[in-house]
Write an enzyme that holds these catalytic residues in place. Structure first.
Site, mmCIF file in Angstrom:
data_model
loop_
_atom_site.group_PDB
_atom_site.id
_atom_site.type_symbol
_atom_site.label_atom_id
_atom_site.label_comp_id
_atom_site.label_asym_id
_atom_site.label_seq_id
_atom_site.Cartn_x
_atom_site.Cartn_y
_atom_site.Cartn_z
ATOM 1 N N ASP A 242 0.802 -0.962 0.108
ATOM 2 C CA ASP A 242 -0.030 -0.001 0.089
ATOM 3 C C ASP A 242 1.068 1.211 -0.070
ATOM 4 O O ASP A 242 1.861 1.216 0.745
ATOM 5 C CB ASP A 242 -1.122 0.045 1.225
ATOM 6 C CG ASP A 242 -2.303 0.797 1.086
ATOM 7 O OD1 ASP A 242 -2.553 1.250 -0.152
ATOM 8 O OD2 ASP A 242 -2.844 1.237 1.895
ATOM 9 N N LYS B 169 13.271 6.755 -12.898
ATOM 10 C CA LYS B 169 12.349 6.697 -11.746
ATOM 11 C C LYS B 169 12.822 5.758 -10.566
ATOM 12 O O LYS B 169 12.476 6.031 -9.341
ATOM 13 C CB LYS B 169 10.740 6.467 -12.198
ATOM 14 C CG LYS B 169 9.729 6.621 -10.953
ATOM 15 C CD LYS B 169 8.235 6.289 -11.442
ATOM 16 C CE LYS B 169 7.415 6.299 -10.243
ATOM 17 N NZ LYS B 169 5.975 5.996 -10.910
ATOM 18 N N PHE C 198 2.115 7.035 -13.276
ATOM 19 C CA PHE C 198 0.808 7.152 -12.971
ATOM 20 C C PHE C 198 0.387 7.675 -11.858
ATOM 21 O O PHE C 198 1.415 8.326 -10.875
ATOM 22 C CB PHE C 198 0.389 5.738 -13.235
ATOM 23 C CG PHE C 198 0.901 4.956 -11.975
ATOM 24 C CD1 PHE C 198 0.543 4.561 -10.723
ATOM 25 C CD2 PHE C 198 2.289 4.528 -12.119
ATOM 26 C CE1 PHE C 198 1.133 3.784 -9.832
ATOM 27 C CE2 PHE C 198 2.712 3.631 -11.453
ATOM 28 C CZ PHE C 198 2.331 3.158 -9.988
ATOM 29 N N GLY C 199 -0.721 7.992 -11.374
ATOM 30 C CA GLY C 199 -1.106 8.457 -10.071
ATOM 31 C C GLY C 199 -0.691 9.811 -9.992
ATOM 32 O O GLY C 199 -0.820 10.919 -10.813
#
Length: 194
Positions: free
Chosen positions: A69, A172, A149-150
């Site tokens: 998470d 990244k 993304f996000g």
């Protein structure tokens, strides 16, 4: 080669993690493992949500698995969106809406310090293990870049002038919170399976 289930349906996360895994492991996302469920994330901590997902998949399959998470934690927003990062602007997980909400809330805020934090819960031979990765940085004033993304278009990690969305995967991964946690995970697994 060892098989391990990654408790996610997020193809972006699967691609990111598969690019980090050594030759000893084959990572199967839920779909490839024949599991078609959306596991709830009802808890108020990343650790508890990661554990919920891993335990759910382990109880279904009795196979080694892990889950993660991740939350974006912004200092000026008292750690928000945090555990609610994917659903910050609503339950439909619309990241453009999430980004818009963050930028609106930080509109006149000068302190834009933030961090991404990933917690992984591994269940291996019925034992639970936890790993954490943190990437500190700051929130931009507007979106920058089209990759990733996000929240990637509005997060610039410490040591860079580019947002995550302006970087290729390799670049990244050099900064990534998820990469730091995954590296710990697979370093640990390599020590116990070699």
């Amino acid at each position: 080669m060892h098989s391990i289930i990654f408790a996610t349906n997020n193809a972006n996360k699967v691609n990111e993690i598969q690019s980090l895994v050594g030759a000893n492991f084959k990572v199967f996302p839920l779909k490839e493992a024949g599991i078609d469920i959306d596991i709830p994330e009802p808890h108020d901590s990343l650790e508890a949500n990661a554990a919920e997902k891993a335990r759910t998949i382990f109880n279904m399959t009795k196979m080694n698995c892990f889950s993660e998470d991740t939350g974006l934690e912004i200092v000026a927003l008292n750690g928000a969106p945090g555990v609610k990062s994917a659903r910050y602007a609503g339950d439909d997980r619309n990241f453009q809406a999430n980004i818009d909400k963050v930028l609106l809330e930080l509109h006149s805020e000068s302190n834009r310090a933030a961090q991404f934090r990933t917690v992984i819960c591994l269940i291996w031979n019925e034992q639970e293990y936890y790993f954490e990765g943190i990437c500190k940085g700051h929130i931009t004033f507007n979106m920058q870049g089209k990759k990733g993304f996000g929240y990637d278009p509005i997060f610039i990690p410490e040591g860079s002038e580019k947002s995550f969305a302006q970087m290729d995967m390799e670049k990244k991964n050099g900064f990534s919170h998820r990469q730091k946690a995954v590296t710990q995970l697979f370093n640990f697994l390599n020590t116990i399976v070699s």
